[in-house]
Design a protein around this motif. Structure first.
Motif, PDB file in Angstrom:
ATOM      1  N   MET A   1      -5.950  40.869  17.119  1.00 22.40           N
ATOM      2  CA  MET A   1      -5.066  41.428  16.103  1.00 22.40           C
ATOM      3  C   MET A   1      -3.634  41.022  16.399  1.00 22.40           C
ATOM      4  N   ASN A   2      -2.898  40.799  15.347  1.00 24.12           N
ATOM      5  CA  ASN A   2      -1.542  40.303  15.496  1.00 24.12           C
ATOM      6  C   ASN A   2      -0.539  41.346  15.010  1.00 24.12           C
ATOM      7  N   PRO A   3       0.277  41.918  15.910  1.00 28.30           N
ATOM      8  CA  PRO A   3       1.246  42.918  15.491  1.00 28.30           C
ATOM      9  C   PRO A   3       2.337  42.360  14.594  1.00 28.30           C
ATOM     10  N   GLU A   4       2.460  41.021  14.546  1.00 24.55           N
ATOM     11  CA  GLU A   4       3.496  40.421  13.714  1.00 24.55           C
ATOM     12  C   GLU A   4       3.017  40.192  12.286  1.00 24.55           C
ATOM     13  N   ALA A   5       1.696  40.250  12.072  1.00 23.80           N
ATOM     14  CA  ALA A   5       1.160  39.972  10.746  1.00 23.80           C
ATOM     15  C   ALA A   5       1.373  41.162   9.818  1.00 23.80           C
ATOM     16  N   GLN A   6       1.800  40.877   8.591  1.00 21.93           N
ATOM     17  CA  GLN A   6       1.979  41.907   7.571  1.00 21.93           C
ATOM     18  C   GLN A   6       2.715  43.134   8.115  1.00 21.93           C
ATOM     19  N   GLN A   7       3.906  42.924   8.596  1.00 20.60           N
ATOM     20  CA  GLN A   7       4.658  44.039   9.178  1.00 20.60           C
ATOM     21  C   GLN A   7       5.018  45.079   8.131  1.00 20.60           C
ATOM     22  N   ASP A   8       5.261  44.635   6.894  1.00 25.27           N
ATOM     23  CA  ASP A   8       5.695  45.553   5.864  1.00 25.27           C
ATOM     24  C   ASP A   8       4.491  46.143   5.140  1.00 25.27           C
ATOM     25  N   VAL A   9       4.285  47.431   5.333  1.00 26.87           N
ATOM     26  CA  VAL A   9       3.211  48.142   4.651  1.00 26.87           C
ATOM     27  C   VAL A   9       3.858  49.126   3.689  1.00 26.87           C
ATOM     28  N   SER A  10       3.509  49.040   2.425  1.00 32.94           N
ATOM     29  CA  SER A  10       4.085  49.953   1.447  1.00 32.94           C
ATOM     30  C   SER A  10       3.580  51.369   1.689  1.00 32.94           C
ATOM     31  N   VAL A  11       4.281  52.332   1.106  1.00 29.30           N
ATOM     32  CA  VAL A  11       3.866  53.723   1.262  1.00 29.30           C
ATOM     33  C   VAL A  11       2.453  53.914   0.710  1.00 29.30           C
ATOM     34  N   SER A  12       2.187  53.305  -0.435  1.00 27.94           N
ATOM     35  CA  SER A  12       0.857  53.405  -1.045  1.00 27.94           C
ATOM     36  C   SER A  12      -0.222  52.842  -0.120  1.00 27.94           C
ATOM     37  N   SER A  88      -3.623  43.065  27.926  1.00 27.81           N
ATOM     38  CA  SER A  88      -4.764  42.241  27.533  1.00 27.81           C
ATOM     39  C   SER A  88      -5.335  42.729  26.220  1.00 27.81           C
ATOM     40  N   ARG A  89      -6.074  41.866  25.580  1.00 27.83           N
ATOM     41  CA  ARG A  89      -6.757  42.230  24.341  1.00 27.83           C
ATOM     42  C   ARG A  89      -7.848  43.250  24.637  1.00 27.83           C
ATOM     43  N   SER A  90      -8.095  44.146  23.695  1.00 25.68           N
ATOM     44  CA  SER A  90      -9.104  45.185  23.860  1.00 25.68           C
ATOM     45  C   SER A  90     -10.455  44.592  24.226  1.00 25.68           C
ATOM     46  N   ILE A  91     -11.165  45.256  25.141  1.00 25.43           N
ATOM     47  CA  ILE A  91     -12.501  44.799  25.537  1.00 25.43           C
ATOM     48  C   ILE A  91     -13.457  44.842  24.352  1.00 25.43           C
ATOM     49  N   GLU A  92     -13.192  45.730  23.385  1.00 26.12           N
ATOM     50  CA  GLU A  92     -14.033  45.785  22.188  1.00 26.12           C
ATOM     51  C   GLU A  92     -13.959  44.477  21.412  1.00 26.12           C
ATOM     52  N   LEU A  93     -12.781  43.861  21.378  1.00 27.19           N
ATOM     53  CA  LEU A  93     -12.632  42.579  20.693  1.00 27.19           C
ATOM     54  C   LEU A  93     -13.041  41.409  21.576  1.00 27.19           C
ATOM     55  N   THR A  94     -12.711  41.487  22.869  1.00 25.81           N
ATOM     56  CA  THR A  94     -13.021  40.385  23.786  1.00 25.81           C
ATOM     57  C   THR A  94     -14.523  40.142  23.869  1.00 25.81           C
ATOM     58  N   THR A  95     -15.305  41.196  24.049  1.00 25.62           N
ATOM     59  CA  THR A  95     -16.757  41.046  24.136  1.00 25.62           C
ATOM     60  C   THR A  95     -17.348  40.618  22.806  1.00 25.62           C
ATOM     61  N   TYR A  96     -16.771  41.154  21.720  1.00 27.28           N
ATOM     62  CA  TYR A  96     -17.264  40.797  20.382  1.00 27.28           C
ATOM     63  C   TYR A  96     -17.074  39.307  20.119  1.00 27.28           C
ATOM     64  N   ILE A  97     -15.895  38.799  20.448  1.00 24.64           N
ATOM     65  CA  ILE A  97     -15.602  37.375  20.241  1.00 24.64           C
ATOM     66  C   ILE A  97     -16.526  36.507  21.080  1.00 24.64           C
ATOM     67  N   TYR A  98     -16.785  36.924  22.319  1.00 23.77           N
ATOM     68  CA  TYR A  98     -17.677  36.154  23.193  1.00 23.77           C
ATOM     69  C   TYR A  98     -19.077  36.043  22.592  1.00 23.77           C
ATOM     70  N   ILE A  99     -19.606  37.161  22.119  1.00 18.92           N
ATOM     71  CA  ILE A  99     -20.947  37.148  21.513  1.00 18.92           C
ATOM     72  C   ILE A  99     -20.947  36.304  20.241  1.00 18.92           C
ATOM     73  N   TRP A 100     -19.904  36.452  19.416  1.00 17.55           N
ATOM     74  CA  TRP A 100     -19.798  35.689  18.170  1.00 17.55           C
ATOM     75  C   TRP A 100     -19.772  34.184  18.449  1.00 17.55           C
ATOM     76  N   GLU A 101     -19.000  33.761  19.431  1.00 17.95           N
ATOM     77  CA  GLU A 101     -18.847  32.332  19.707  1.00 17.95           C
ATOM     78  C   GLU A 101     -20.060  31.714  20.383  1.00 17.95           C
TER      79      GLU A 101
END
Length: 444
Positions: A1-12, A88-101
């Motif tokens: 996940m990228n904290p820089e992506a889509q920084q502006d979230v509208s109230v809605s 570090s990146r969350s283990i939930e994502l790290t393990t998921y990416i490993y299995i996916w790849e």
């Protein structure tokens, strides 16, 4: 996940994000790097909803929805739980990416609404079984019990998260990596968590027909109860249908008393996070026999030799409804001091996450150390621990040292001198307290 992506979230969008009402075409991304950090972006909505709950509770009940010391401890646990993600990146994502790849069977299209809705069901189904096992397997309960340790039930309780929990939860989402792209999974992993924020409240009662399908505040109040009828019920994340299907559903009836069946009576963050691990360790060595030791770890928290896997329900302490939650007896002035220091620390915490890419590893480690020291010191103060004054003196001195060497900076530069004066006064005050304590015994 990228904290820089889509920084502006509208109230809605922010409001819909908190209730899992974002559309597939708004939240479908080809790569994991494009996925926004929705949890980070939710911070102002967390604060807004907590303030709204406070106002509504005053109007409806004439009192706040909880206690200050408990809320500070919940926020403290939430901060504690997120600190590892600075390194570090969350283990939930790290393990998921490993299995996916390495092991995926098929690749469902990332832009298809059908993939989006299938992932919604898959993540929620995985959460149900993770959550259930977190109550039924003692070593997993050692992490999850943190969330249940609050004796209040309000939106701040939702923030009381475990630093250990993610090290077992990933197992239950892993099968999705055989066919669901990581970018789609990362979106739903966050939304499933965000949805569960609003159900931690007592100001919302029955929601009518919705109670049949989705997890609601009423259902989740039961889950947080320590009444016998509440134990091991309503594990749902978003859809309550899983509990209805697998026989773990229980409707709210008699008054719910919140917290652990054996309250821990502390606001100190390390005890809140790790006390059950210590209990498992001591019980493991005190229990004779290899298979019994194995059972201490992998059977239920209530298990003992000769008992069924999940223990005996009659051994769960009865509640009367008259239980008095553990509270700090510190003065109002000290409570205000704890709030001020918590707010300052929260600002440094948010700034650290925002600037982590630009910070050196040394600065990052020192900042995390300062945050942990602050959380611990506030817990000591609220608990009125004997060494609280000494620890707070060291912490305030540590702030000035980090500030002078450039590892910390005031989030409002024009207030730099004021910060130095404030923490210097704190050092003097707590230093005097420490000397009195050393001369006369435990601090009061």
């Amino acid at each position: 996940m990228n904290p820089e992506a889509q920084q502006d979230v509208s109230v809605s969008q922010g409001i819909r994000m908190m209730f899992y009402m974002m559309k597939p075409n708004e939240t479908s991304f080809q790569t994991l790097e494009e996925v926004p950090d929705y949890v980070k972006q939710a911070t102002p909505f967390f604060i807004s909803l907590i303030l709204l709950e406070l106002v509504v509770s005053w109007i409806l009940k004439g009192k706040p929805p909880g206690r200050l010391d408990d809320a500070l401890t919940s926020i403290s646990a939430g901060i504690f739980s997120r600190l590892p993600s600075l390194f570090s990146r969350s283990i939930e994502l790290t393990t998921y990416i490993y299995i996916w790849e390495n092991y995926r069977l098929i690749s469902l299209p990332w832009h298809s609404p059908w993939t989006w809705y299938l992932t919604f069901l898959g993540v929620d189904f995985g959460y149900y079984w993770f959550h259930r096992m977190a109550h039924e397997v003692n070593i997993m309960w050692a992490g999850h019990q943190t969330h249940h340790s609050s004796e209040d039930y309000n939106l701040s309780t939702a923030l009381r998260q475990s630093v250990l929990q993610i090290y077992t939860s990933w197992i239950f989402y892993s099968p999705l990596a055989l066919f669901i792209p990581p970018s789609v999974y990362a979106v739903h992993l966050q939304f499933n968590l965000l949805y569960q924020f609003w159900i931690h409240t007592e100001v919302i009662n029955n929601l009518g027909p919705l109670e049949l399908i989705i997890n609601t505040p009423s259902h989740h109040r039961v889950h947080h109860g320590r009444n016998r009828y509440c134990i091991d019920k309503n594990y749902a994340g978003v859809l309550i249908i899983w509990d209805r299907i697998f026989g773990t559903f229980e409707a709210e009836n008699e008054k719910v008393v919140y917290g652990l069946t054996h309250p821990i009576n502390t606001f100190e963050p390390f005890k809140v996070q790790f006390h059950h691990l210590v209990y498992i360790w001591t019980t493991f060595w005190a229990t004779p026999g290899f298979f019994n030791k194995f059972s201490v770890i992998f059977k239920g928290p209530g298990w003992g030799p000769g008992k069924p896997r999940l223990g005996l329900s009659e051994e769960i302490p009865e509640v009367t409804g008259e239980e008095v939650p553990f509270s700090s007896s510190v003065s109002h002035l000290l409570r205000i001091y704890a709030v001020v220091q918590s707010v300052l620390m929260l600002a440094f915490y948010e700034e650290t996450f925002a600037d982590k890419a630009a910070l050196s590893q040394v600065t990052l480690l020192l900042r995390v150390g300062f945050i942990i020291l602050t959380l611990t010191s506030i817990g000591f103060l609220l608990d009125q621990r004997p060494k609280a004054a000494i620890l707070e003196t060291v912490r305030c001195l540590g702030f000035l040292m980090l500030y002078r060497f450039g590892h910390l900076k005031p989030f409002i530069p024009s207030l730099s001198f004021a910060f130095e004066i404030f923490f210097s006064i704190c050092i003097a005050f707590w230093g005097v307290r420490s000397m009195k304590q050393l001369a006369s015994g435990p601090w009061k």
